[in-house]
Design an enzyme around this catalytic site. Structure first.
Site, PDB file in Angstrom:
ATOM      1  N   LYS A  39      -9.903  13.366  16.180  1.00  0.00           N
ATOM      2  CA  LYS A  39     -10.190  12.970  14.797  1.00  0.00           C
ATOM      3  C   LYS A  39     -11.688  13.016  14.538  1.00  0.00           C
ATOM      4  O   LYS A  39     -12.145  13.539  13.512  1.00  0.00           O
ATOM      5  CB  LYS A  39      -9.649  11.550  14.570  1.00  0.00           C
ATOM      6  CG  LYS A  39      -9.621  11.127  13.129  1.00  0.00           C
ATOM      7  CD  LYS A  39      -9.016   9.737  12.967  1.00  0.00           C
ATOM      8  CE  LYS A  39      -7.514   9.753  12.815  1.00  0.00           C
ATOM      9  NZ  LYS A  39      -6.942   8.482  12.404  1.00  0.00           N
ATOM     10  N   LYS A 199      -5.011 -12.076   1.786  1.00  0.00           N
ATOM     11  CA  LYS A 199      -4.491 -10.719   1.986  1.00  0.00           C
ATOM     12  C   LYS A 199      -2.981 -10.741   2.220  1.00  0.00           C
ATOM     13  O   LYS A 199      -2.216 -10.022   1.567  1.00  0.00           O
ATOM     14  CB  LYS A 199      -5.209 -10.061   3.172  1.00  0.00           C
ATOM     15  CG  LYS A 199      -4.668  -8.719   3.575  1.00  0.00           C
ATOM     16  CD  LYS A 199      -4.823  -7.671   2.486  1.00  0.00           C
ATOM     17  CE  LYS A 199      -4.027  -6.423   2.808  1.00  0.00           C
ATOM     18  NZ  LYS A 199      -4.078  -5.444   1.726  1.00  0.00           N
ATOM     19  N   LEU A 245       6.813  -3.695 -11.244  1.00  0.00           N
ATOM     20  CA  LEU A 245       8.123  -4.031 -11.805  1.00  0.00           C
ATOM     21  C   LEU A 245       8.965  -2.767 -11.977  1.00  0.00           C
ATOM     22  O   LEU A 245       9.826  -2.718 -12.842  1.00  0.00           O
ATOM     23  CB  LEU A 245       7.967  -4.716 -13.166  1.00  0.00           C
ATOM     24  CG  LEU A 245       7.719  -6.225 -13.168  1.00  0.00           C
ATOM     25  CD1 LEU A 245       7.845  -6.764 -14.588  1.00  0.00           C
ATOM     26  CD2 LEU A 245       8.681  -6.977 -12.250  1.00  0.00           C
ATOM     27  N   GLY A 248      13.606   0.677  -7.842  1.00  0.00           N
ATOM     28  CA  GLY A 248      13.761   1.928  -7.100  1.00  0.00           C
ATOM     29  C   GLY A 248      14.462   1.697  -5.783  1.00  0.00           C
ATOM     30  O   GLY A 248      15.227   0.736  -5.619  1.00  0.00           O
ATOM     31  N   GLY A 252       7.883   0.893   0.974  1.00  0.00           N
ATOM     32  CA  GLY A 252       7.649   1.358   2.340  1.00  0.00           C
ATOM     33  C   GLY A 252       6.160   1.349   2.582  1.00  0.00           C
ATOM     34  O   GLY A 252       5.431   0.539   1.998  1.00  0.00           O
ATOM     35  N   CYS A 255       1.709  -0.879   4.935  1.00  0.00           N
ATOM     36  CA  CYS A 255       1.274  -2.268   4.743  1.00  0.00           C
ATOM     37  C   CYS A 255       2.397  -3.244   4.409  1.00  0.00           C
ATOM     38  O   CYS A 255       2.599  -4.213   5.138  1.00  0.00           O
ATOM     39  CB  CYS A 255       0.197  -2.322   3.660  1.00  0.00           C
ATOM     40  SG  CYS A 255      -1.346  -1.592   4.226  1.00  0.00           S
ATOM     41  N   LYS A 258       5.064  -4.270   7.182  1.00  0.00           N
ATOM     42  CA  LYS A 258       4.519  -4.990   8.343  1.00  0.00           C
ATOM     43  C   LYS A 258       3.843  -6.310   7.924  1.00  0.00           C
ATOM     44  O   LYS A 258       3.918  -7.296   8.642  1.00  0.00           O
ATOM     45  CB  LYS A 258       3.569  -4.098   9.138  1.00  0.00           C
ATOM     46  CG  LYS A 258       2.142  -4.051   8.638  1.00  0.00           C
ATOM     47  CD  LYS A 258       1.243  -3.322   9.610  1.00  0.00           C
ATOM     48  CE  LYS A 258      -0.129  -3.057   9.013  1.00  0.00           C
ATOM     49  NZ  LYS A 258      -0.879  -4.232   8.620  1.00  0.00           N
ATOM     50  N   ARG A 322       4.336   6.478   6.998  1.00  0.00           N
ATOM     51  CA  ARG A 322       4.695   5.258   7.713  1.00  0.00           C
ATOM     52  C   ARG A 322       5.682   4.421   6.894  1.00  0.00           C
ATOM     53  O   ARG A 322       5.429   4.127   5.734  1.00  0.00           O
ATOM     54  CB  ARG A 322       3.432   4.447   8.050  1.00  0.00           C
ATOM     55  CG  ARG A 322       2.610   5.103   9.143  1.00  0.00           C
ATOM     56  CD  ARG A 322       1.321   4.370   9.425  1.00  0.00           C
ATOM     57  NE  ARG A 322       0.325   4.571   8.406  1.00  0.00           N
ATOM     58  CZ  ARG A 322      -0.939   4.120   8.490  1.00  0.00           C
ATOM     59  NH1 ARG A 322      -1.313   3.442   9.541  1.00  0.00           N
ATOM     60  NH2 ARG A 322      -1.791   4.345   7.516  1.00  0.00           N
TER      61      ARG A 322
HETATM   62  N1  LIG Z   1      -3.624   1.986   4.646  1.00  0.00           N
HETATM   63  C1  LIG Z   1      -3.743   1.108   3.672  1.00  0.00           C
HETATM   64  O1  LIG Z   1      -3.409   1.368   2.527  1.00  0.00           O
HETATM   65  C2  LIG Z   1      -4.340  -0.258   3.936  1.00  0.00           C
HETATM   66  C3  LIG Z   1      -4.741  -1.050   2.845  1.00  0.00           C
HETATM   67  C4  LIG Z   1      -5.288  -2.314   3.095  1.00  0.00           C
HETATM   68  C5  LIG Z   1      -5.378  -2.772   4.400  1.00  0.00           C
HETATM   69  N2  LIG Z   1      -4.959  -1.993   5.445  1.00  0.00           N
HETATM   70  C6  LIG Z   1      -5.122  -2.506   6.813  1.00  0.00           C
HETATM   71  O2  LIG Z   1      -6.254  -1.872   7.391  1.00  0.00           O
HETATM   72  C7  LIG Z   1      -6.022  -1.623   8.786  1.00  0.00           C
HETATM   73  C8  LIG Z   1      -6.175  -0.142   9.070  1.00  0.00           C
HETATM   74  O3  LIG Z   1      -5.159   0.545   8.387  1.00  0.00           O
HETATM   75  P1  LIG Z   1      -5.159   2.135   8.266  1.00  0.00           P
HETATM   76  O4  LIG Z   1      -4.017   2.486   7.395  1.00  0.00           O
HETATM   77  O5  LIG Z   1      -6.516   2.602   7.924  1.00  0.00           O
HETATM   78  O6  LIG Z   1      -4.829   2.520   9.797  1.00  0.00           O
HETATM   79  P2  LIG Z   1      -4.897   3.965  10.475  1.00  0.00           P
HETATM   80  O7  LIG Z   1      -3.864   3.969  11.520  1.00  0.00           O
HETATM   81  O8  LIG Z   1      -4.895   5.029   9.422  1.00  0.00           O
HETATM   82  O9  LIG Z   1      -6.356   3.999  11.160  1.00  0.00           O
HETATM   83  C9  LIG Z   1      -6.709   3.216  12.245  1.00  0.00           C
HETATM   84  C10 LIG Z   1      -7.744   3.980  13.060  1.00  0.00           C
HETATM   85  O10 LIG Z   1      -8.267   3.110  14.070  1.00  0.00           O
HETATM   86  C11 LIG Z   1      -8.469   3.875  15.250  1.00  0.00           C
HETATM   87  N3  LIG Z   1      -8.562   2.985  16.405  1.00  0.00           N
HETATM   88  C12 LIG Z   1      -7.566   2.284  17.025  1.00  0.00           C
HETATM   89  N4  LIG Z   1      -8.075   1.549  18.034  1.00  0.00           N
HETATM   90  C13 LIG Z   1      -9.412   1.762  18.031  1.00  0.00           C
HETATM   91  C14 LIG Z   1     -10.496   1.273  18.828  1.00  0.00           C
HETATM   92  N5  LIG Z   1     -10.282   0.401  19.814  1.00  0.00           N
HETATM   93  N6  LIG Z   1     -11.737   1.727  18.560  1.00  0.00           N
HETATM   94  C15 LIG Z   1     -11.973   2.613  17.575  1.00  0.00           C
HETATM   95  N7  LIG Z   1     -10.990   3.104  16.772  1.00  0.00           N
HETATM   96  C16 LIG Z   1      -9.732   2.677  17.010  1.00  0.00           C
HETATM   97  C17 LIG Z   1      -7.281   4.828  15.279  1.00  0.00           C
HETATM   98  O11 LIG Z   1      -7.516   5.936  16.120  1.00  0.00           O
HETATM   99  C18 LIG Z   1      -7.172   5.191  13.799  1.00  0.00           C
HETATM  100  O12 LIG Z   1      -7.943   6.333  13.487  1.00  0.00           O
HETATM  101  C19 LIG Z   1      -4.643  -2.196   9.092  1.00  0.00           C
HETATM  102  O13 LIG Z   1      -4.771  -3.498   9.555  1.00  0.00           O
HETATM  103  C20 LIG Z   1      -3.967  -2.185   7.725  1.00  0.00           C
HETATM  104  O14 LIG Z   1      -2.983  -3.172   7.632  1.00  0.00           O
HETATM  105  C21 LIG Z   1      -4.451  -0.744   5.239  1.00  0.00           C
END
Ligand SMILES: NC(=O)c1ccc[n+]([C@@H]2O[C@H](COP(=O)([O-])OP(=O)(O)OC[C@H]3O[C@@H](n4cnc5c(N)ncnc54)[C@H](O)[C@@H]3O)[C@@H](O)[C@H]2O)c1
Length: 440
Positions: A39, A199, A245, A248, A252, A255, A258, A322
Site C-alpha cells: 500500500k 462516536k 429514514l 431498504g 452494512g 462501521c 461492528k 465490508r
Molecule cells: N471507514 C469509515 O468510513 C470510518 C468512518 C469513521 C471511523 N472509522 C474508524 O476508523 C478506523 C479505521 O477505519 P478504516 O475504514 O480507515 O480502516 P482500513 O482497514 O481501511 O485502514 C486501516 C489501515 O491501518 C493499517 N494498519 C493496521 N495495523 C497497523 C499498524 N500496526 N501500523 C500501521 N498501520 C496499520 C492497515 O494496513 C490499513 O491500511 C476504524 O476504527 C473505523 O471504525 C471508519
C-alpha cells in the site's frame, strides 16, 4: 500557504488516507505510516488504493507535503501529534479487536513530548487503559465521523469535531483543537471517555433509525401504506429529520455493524443488557433476508433461477465491500440453488475474492441478460438511468426488486416489468384503500 505543524498519521486506509490528504491540503507536512508495504509503495507511486471521490486529485496535488512510509519512527521524529487510524474490526465475541491499536501504542514513546490522537473507533475506556499502561503518554480522543463516498467534504466541513482530553494532557487536546479550528465546525471539548462514547452512540443511533424505518416499511407492506411517503411526512418534523429514514435491505459497511455490536458488547461486559441494540441488529439481519421471500413469492423455488445483483459495494461512491448486503444476499441465493450474477461500477476488483461462485459482470446489461429477477442492492446513479424496455427484453423474467427504494416504480412498470420495492407495494396500497372504502 503558510507551513503548519507537521503531523503523523498511522494506518492509511479510508480514514487515514483522507485525514493525511486533507491535513496536507490545509498546509501540514504529513508523515503517513502503514504496515502494508504494498500500500505504501502504491501511494508513493501515486497509484490509488481506494475509491473515494476527489481523493486521488487531493493526494496528487499535495505530494510535496505527503510522505508515505512503513516506519513509525519517521513520524515520531518529525511530529508530536500522531493520529491513530488503524482498523478495529470485530472479534468473534463482538467486541472491538484492539490488537492493531495496541501494536501502535507499543511503538509509542511515552516521553511527554508526543501525543497519540485516537481516530480509530474504540470502546469507551480504551483511552483510560492506554494511559494506565503507558506511563507518560499524552492521549486525545478525536473520533472520526466521515462517510465513505463524501469523506473529503465531511472532513473539510464537519458538523462538529469532538476532542476528548483528560487533565494533564491539556497541551495535546489544545493542539488538536487548533488543527481543526480553520474548518469552522463546532469543536466539542470533553473528557476522553465521553468522546469515545459520542462516536459509538452516534453510529448506534443512526443504525437504530435505519432499523426503525425498515420495520415501519414492513408494516407498510401489511397495511398498504408507502414507506417513502411515510418517511417524507415524518422527516419534515425537525425533531425527527429526514436523514437515515430511507427503508431498504439493511445497513452494512465497515462501521455500523461492528460499532453497534461493539457498543452492545461493551454494555454487556459491564452487566448491562442493551435490549434496543439487540433488536436493531436482529431487524437488520432479517431485513436482508426478506428480499429472498419476495423473490420466492414471485418465482417459487429459486433453484436454477438466474438472479442479477445490481451493485455490490455497501453503498454508492465507494468500492468498500465490508459487511455489504450483497455478501449475505449472494450467499443466501446460492444456498437456495440460484445462479447469481453481479455488477458494480467500481467494486468488482474487491468482489472477486468475496463472492465465490458469483458471475462478476462488466456491465448491468451483462448481469441482467437472461435473469429471472434482479435486485438493486446499491443505489449507484447509473441504475436509475437504465433503459427499462431493453432490460425487459434481455431478462428471462420480469421481476425487479428495488432494495433501496431508489428507482421510479412507474418507469420500471411501464416497461412491462414487475416492480417490488421495500414497504411501497402499489398493489397492496391499492388493495388497502379499497378495503378501507368497503369498510373492511
Ligand atoms: N471507514 C469509515 O468510513 C470510518 C468512518 C469513521 C471511523 N472509522 C474508524 O476508523 C478506523 C479505521 O477505519 P478504516 O475504514 O480507515 O480502516 P482500513 O482497514 O481501511 O485502514 C486501516 C489501515 O491501518 C493499517 N494498519 C493496521 N495495523 C497497523 C499498524 N500496526 N501500523 C500501521 N498501520 C496499520 C492497515 O494496513 C490499513 O491500511 C476504524 O476504527 C473505523 O471504525 C471508519
Amino acid at each position: 500557504m503558510a507551513e503548519r505543524e507537521p503531523i503523523g498519521v498511522v494506518g492509511v486506509g479510508w480514514v487515514g488516507l483522507v485525514t493525511a490528504a486533507c491535513f496536507a491540503e490545509l498546509g501540514h507536512r504529513v508523515h503517513a505510516v502503514d504496515i502494508d508495504a504494498a500500500k505504501v509503495e502504491a501511494l508513493r507511486a501515486g497509484r490509488p488504493t481506494i475509491h473515494e471521490p476527489g481523493l486521488d486529485d487531493l493526494v496528487e496535488r499535495n505530494r510535496e507535503r505527503l510522505a508515505f512510509t512503513t516506519e513509525i519512527g519517521e513520524a515520531l521524529d518529525a511530529a508530536r501529534l500522531l493520529f491513530c487510524c488503524v482498523d478495529t474490526p470485530p472479534t468473534h465475541s463482538g467486541d472491538a479487536d484492539l490488537s492493531r491499536v495496541r501494536a501502535v501504542v507499543d511503538r509509542f514513546r511515552g516521553d511527554g513530548g508526543h501525543a497519540l490522537v485516537m481516530k480509530s473507533t474504540v470502546p469507551a475506556g480504551t483511552g483510560a487503559a492506554i494511559r494506565r499502561d503507558v506511563e507518560g503518554i499524552a492521549y486525545v480522543s478525536c473520533p472520526e465521523f466521515l462517510k465513505e463516498g463524501s469523506a473529503i467534504e465531511d472532513f473539510m466541513h464537519p458538523d462538529r469535531v469532538v476532542v476528548g482530553g483528560d487533565p494533564g494532557d491539556g497541551w495535546a487536546s489544545d493542539a488538536v483543537a487548533e488543527l481543526y479550528a480553520p474548518l469552522g465546525g463546532e469543536i466539542v471539548r470533553t473528557d476522553v471517555a465521553s468522546a469515545e462514547m459520542v462516536k459509538l452512540a452516534s453510529n448506534a443511533f443512526l443504525a437504530t433509525k435505519i432499523s426503525f424505518i425498515n420495520e415501519i416499511a414492513n408494516v407498510c407492506e401489511e397495511v398498504g401504506a408507502d414507506v417513502t411517503e411515510v418517511a417524507r411526512g415524518m422527516g419534515l418534523d425537525e425533531r425527527i429529520g429526514s436523514s437515515f429514514l430511507r427503508a431498504g435491505i439493511g445497513y452494512g459497511g465497515s462501521c455500523f455493524p461492528k460499532d453497534v455490536s461493539a457498543l452492545k458488547q461493551l454494555a454487556g461486559n459491564t452487566g448491562y443488557h442493551f435490549q434496543l441494540l439487540t433488536a436493531v441488529i436482529e431487524v437488520n439481519e432479517l431485513q436482508k433476508r426478506r428480499v429472498i421471500g419476495k423473490l420466492k413469492e414471485h418465482l417459487g423455488p429459486l433453484a436454477g433461477k438466474r438472479v442479477a445483483l445490481l451493485g455490490l459495494a455497501f453503498k454508492p461512491d465507494t468500492d468498500d465491500m465490508r459487511e455489504a448486503s450483497s455478501l449475505v444476499l449472494a450467499a443466501r441465493l446460492q444456498g437456495e440453488g440460484a445462479i447469481v450474477a453481479g455488477y458494480d461500477p467500481v467494486a468488482r476488483g474487491r468482489a472477486a475474492d468475496l463472492l465465490p461462485g458469483v458471475e462478476l459482470c462488466g456491465s448491468a446489461a451483462e448481469a441482467l441478460e437472461g435473469a429471472h429477477a434482479a435486485i438493486l442492492v446499491t443505489e449507484w446513479p447509473e441504475f436509475a438511468e437504465l433503459d427499462w424496455a431493453g432490460v425487459r427484453e434481455a431478462m428471462a423474467g420480469p421481476l425487479i426488486v428495488d432494495g433501496r427504494n431508489f428507482l421510479d416504480p412507474r418507469k420500471v412498470s411501464a416497461a412491462g416489468l414487475v416492480y417490488e420495492g421495500i414497504g411501497r407495494s402499489e398493489a397492496r396500497a391499492g388493495a388497502a384503500v379499497e378495503a378501507a372504502q368497503r369498510g373492511g
